[in-house]
Scaffold this active site. Structure first.
Site, PDB file in Angstrom:
ATOM      1  N   ARG A   1      42.983  44.412  45.000  1.00  0.00           N
ATOM      2  CA  ARG A   1      41.975  45.468  45.091  1.00  0.00           C
ATOM      3  C   ARG A   1      40.897  45.208  44.045  1.00  0.00           C
ATOM      4  O   ARG A   1      41.182  44.766  42.937  1.00  0.00           O
ATOM      5  CB  ARG A   1      42.633  46.824  44.862  1.00  0.00           C
ATOM      6  CG  ARG A   1      41.686  48.025  44.839  1.00  0.00           C
ATOM      7  CD  ARG A   1      42.449  49.281  44.505  1.00  0.00           C
ATOM      8  NE  ARG A   1      43.348  49.658  45.571  1.00  0.00           N
ATOM      9  CZ  ARG A   1      43.076  50.589  46.477  1.00  0.00           C
ATOM     10  NH1 ARG A   1      41.915  51.215  46.441  1.00  0.00           N
ATOM     11  NH2 ARG A   1      43.944  50.893  47.414  1.00  0.00           N
TER      12      ARG A   1
ATOM     13  N   GLY B   1      36.337  45.598  47.647  1.00  0.00           N
ATOM     14  CA  GLY B   1      37.171  46.077  48.730  1.00  0.00           C
ATOM     15  C   GLY B   1      38.645  45.856  48.451  1.00  0.00           C
ATOM     16  O   GLY B   1      39.039  45.472  47.347  1.00  0.00           O
TER      17      GLY B   1
ATOM     18  N   ASP C   1      31.091  37.614  39.101  1.00  0.00           N
ATOM     19  CA  ASP C   1      32.268  38.409  38.739  1.00  0.00           C
ATOM     20  C   ASP C   1      33.472  37.499  38.497  1.00  0.00           C
ATOM     21  O   ASP C   1      34.535  37.691  39.091  1.00  0.00           O
ATOM     22  CB  ASP C   1      32.576  39.432  39.823  1.00  0.00           C
ATOM     23  CG  ASP C   1      33.508  40.538  39.322  1.00  0.00           C
ATOM     24  OD1 ASP C   1      34.106  41.234  40.171  1.00  0.00           O
ATOM     25  OD2 ASP C   1      33.671  40.689  38.087  1.00  0.00           O
TER      26      ASP C   1
END
Length: 717
Positions: free
Chosen positions: A445, A449, A557
């Site tokens: 998670r 999403g 990220d």
């Protein structure tokens, strides 16, 4: 193909099975006579059969000869490629004689692609600049066999395998062909169709194929226009229309090597691979230039940044081969030309050149027509009424057609094109809901999403990511999915499919058995060698995204949760395309509309109001490496770590710098390693990580430099 260099007459030549059991091909041309035979004999009756697999075989109860043992440029499903067989491409699209490219098993048991040109040869896949233990091949299986199965899966004894984009569709014909351009492709077509579609290809960057443009020429690739060739400035095509022949200089030096008559012209974004006279490390541009100037047979030199980034390395070239334009290339090329030779800016900077044929002149025919006298006003009113009525009918029809039919047709055509070109398939939401058992088993998670484990109808285990904030339209989503699907690297997660249905946006990835790096940081199974391999593999994946992709992709990220591990703990970077999927079109002049990333791993560049570059990923990579080596989260204050910390709250990066400066590396090592690690590799990895987390982004290395520094230490060890 028998008698490949001089094919037989197609009308009156004969293929005969003799009483002796020999299969003979006889030419009906002027020369006539036997041009090929199977070289077989049999005392009993022999029969010739063509099987449904495409194998032509001669048998007398046992196989005497079969076509599967003698492939030309194509393998059919179930036809093995062995140590004694190979594929050789055709010379060109319409010339089927022996070409320059070969697929074969090398002496180290690795399946390779080789360019074997008229004057030079060299392997180009797997990439020759990679060492054998860095492209995930198994070198010790000497059986040397590879097979494409009828469902579209290819597997080789050296551990190389892939699935076609239409894998699992049974009623489909397939063939693997080494094309004349040096690319290995799998083609598929439905039964009864005459159209072959590409469902897999080995290289998505065709300019990395050696020899495609010949000597002294440059290969350029545009995804919309394809590949093109152009001569190096000062050179002209040797054989117009045949780029494999390369280019030749249109100048001469009066005495070959007179320094006063020579100058060097700088070419931007140009790289030539191989054929160096020598390599001179850590040298100046002036010394590199002088070295080439002193060598009469030096055609030019490459000057590119070394791993440290402070000095550059020199590569004098005795041949200009395998040249291509590469916008991310961190260096310059200087070609040797006469002083009196001049060039335009376009010749030196232009990345591609296209030559269009002249438009033929249109000849206007002089024709006159006789006209009858008519009632002018009445004729005008009749024509006006007819035209207006016709316009109304056309408008009504077009509105109905575009609203009801057009969207479906366009979407269907786009889907078919996407499936063929990107190598993955479109799933329905119903299919993925069933495969995930109604999205019951969550395995990950994040902000992008939720990820679920799924099992496809062909028993493949996959990961399905349900995007939570994908607000783009279907066309934009498919365009971005196409970009991600074309990205292919051993250290990047592979995408197998997608779903764009109504408001649903889902991505289907390969399943990683060991989960994420975050889940394994404290595991004793993650010993030092595996941790170092993860550092190298992750750096390679990010370097590919930053510098080798056809499109510029930032991850934005990088964190342990987005580094996944396969069954052998080899890393694959995940979620590298979601920043593009989430906010397509919001990149303006290298700046982003909002801050991206995860607290603790984000570079200070995000809040400095400066342009965002690939150095934000470099910073995040450095934080991840420090966390992997120390076990300390970047969001955890060190004073909570007992004997490993100080009383004051010092964060990860300052704490690591302090420990390194004080030569207390042993206090930084993750407890899970239990003191079992390579000290030299640890020192290098700490040093590289701290360079990556410099506040000034210009002081950070790029990812290719990180890879080079780590590999140099790995080789030394």
């Amino acid at each position: 193909m028998a008698n490949r260099e001089v094919p037989v007459n197609g009308r009156r030549s004969t293929l005969s099975l003799l009483d002796s059991g020999n299969l003979v091909l006889t030419d009906a041309g002027d020369a006539g006579g036997e041009v090929w035979s199977s070289g077989t004999s049999s005392t009993s009756a022999a029969e010739l059969h063509l099987s449904d697999t495409g194998n032509l075989f001669l048998t007398n109860g046992s196989v005497l000869w079969q076509s599967f043992d003698s492939p030309t440029d194509t393998l059919l499903p179930q036809q093995p490629l062995t140590r004694n067989t190979f594929l050789i491409s055709a010379r060109s699209q319409y010339n089927y004689s022996t070409g320059f490219y070969k697929l074969y098993f090398d002496n180290d048991n690795v399946l390779r692609l080789l360019f074997d040109g008229p004057s030079v040869s060299g392997a180009y896949w797997p990439f020759p600049w990679l060492q054998s233990d860095h492209f995930d091949r198994f070198l010790y299986n000497s059986s040397r066999i590879a097979v494409l199965d009828p469902l579209g899966r290819f597997q080789s004894s050296d551990n190389y395998s892939f699935y076609t984009s239409d894998y699992g569709v049974a009623a489909t014909q397939r063939r693997m062909t080494l094309d004349f351009d040096g690319n290995l492709r799998v083609y598929s077509r439905e039964l009864g169709s005459i159209v072959w579609a590409v469902t897999w290809e080995v290289l998505s960057t065709p300019c990395f194929i050696h020899g495609v443009c010949g000597n002294n020429s440059l290969c350029s690739y545009d995804p919309t226009k394809g590949r093109s060739c152009s001569c190096v400035p000062g050179y002209v095509p040797k054989v117009p229309g045949d780029w494999s022949a390369g280019c030749v200089p249109d100048f001469t030096f009066s005495d070959g090597c007179v320094a006063d008559e020579i100058r060097f012209v700088k070419l931007q974004y140009v790289d030539f691979y191989g054929y160096d006279y020598n390599v001179i490390y850590n040298t100046s541009l002036a010394k590199c230039r002088q070295t080439c100037l002193n060598l009469c047979n030096c055609r030019g030199f490459q000057y590119r940044a070394s791993g440290s980034g402070r000095m550059s390395d020199c590569y004098p070239k005795i041949e200009l081969l395998n040249g291509h334009n590469l916008s991310s290339f961190p260096g310059e090329f200087f070609v040797k030309v006469p002083k009196n030779k001049t060039f335009t800016v376009d010749q030196l900077v232009k990345s591609t050149q296209y030559t269009c044929p002249p438009t033929p002149e249109v000849k206007v025919l002089d024709r006159t027509y006789s006209k009858k006298l008519k009632n002018g006003p009445l004729n005008f009113m009749l024509w006006f009424a007819c035209v207006m009525g016709g316009i109304e009918m056309v408008v009504v029809f077009l509105v109905w057609f575009f609203l009801i039919k057009n969207q479906q047709d366009v979407t269907s055509a786009h889907q078919s094109h996407l499936n063929a070109t990107t190598g993955f398939k479109r799933f329905t939401y119903k299919e993925l809901k069933k495969a995930t058992r109604n999205f019951s088993k969550e395995i990950g998670r994040g902000a992008g999403g939720i990820v679920y484990k799924a099992v496809l109808p062909d028993d493949r285990v996959v990961a399905v990511k349900v995007l939570s904030n994908a607000t783009t339209g279907e066309a934009d989503f498919l365009a971005e999915a196409s970009t991600i699907g074309r990205v292919n690297h051993i250290n990047l997660i592979g995408m197998w499919g997608y779903c764009a249905e109504g408001k649903h946006r889902l991505l289907v990835y390969e399943f990683m058995e060991r989960g994420s790096l975050a889940q394994n940081l404290s595991s004793p199974e993650l010993h030092w060698k595996r941790r170092f391999d993860i550092a190298v593999g992750t750096a390679k994946g990010l370097a590919y995204l930053h510098e080798e992709c056809l499109e510029w992709i930032l991850h934005c990220d990088v964190k342990p949760q987005n580094i996944l591990l396969d069954s052998d703990y080899q890393p694959k970077v995940a979620d590298f395309g979601l920043s593009k999927l989430m906010d397509r079109g919001k990149v303006r002049n290298s700046t982003f509309s909002r801050i991206r990333g995860t607290r603790g791993y984000m570079a200070p560049d995000w809040v400095s109001n400066l342009p965002i570059t690939s150095k934000v990923d470099v910073y995040s990579y450095g934080i991840v490496m420090l966390e992997m080596m120390t076990g300390i989260s970047p969001t955890t204050s060190v004073d909570s770590l007992g004997s490993r910390g100080d009383a004051n709250k010092i964060q990860l990066v300052p704490w690591a710098r302090n420990k390194k400066t004080g030569s207390h590396l042993e206090e930084m090592v993750h407890p899970a390693l239990r003191g079992d690690y390579n000290l030299k590799q640890m020192e290098v990895l700490i040093e590289v990580a701290l360079k990556c987390v410099e506040e000034d982004k210009n002081a950070r290395p790029n990812m290719s430099q990180v890879v080079e520094m780590l590999l140099r230490q790995e080789n030394d060890s």
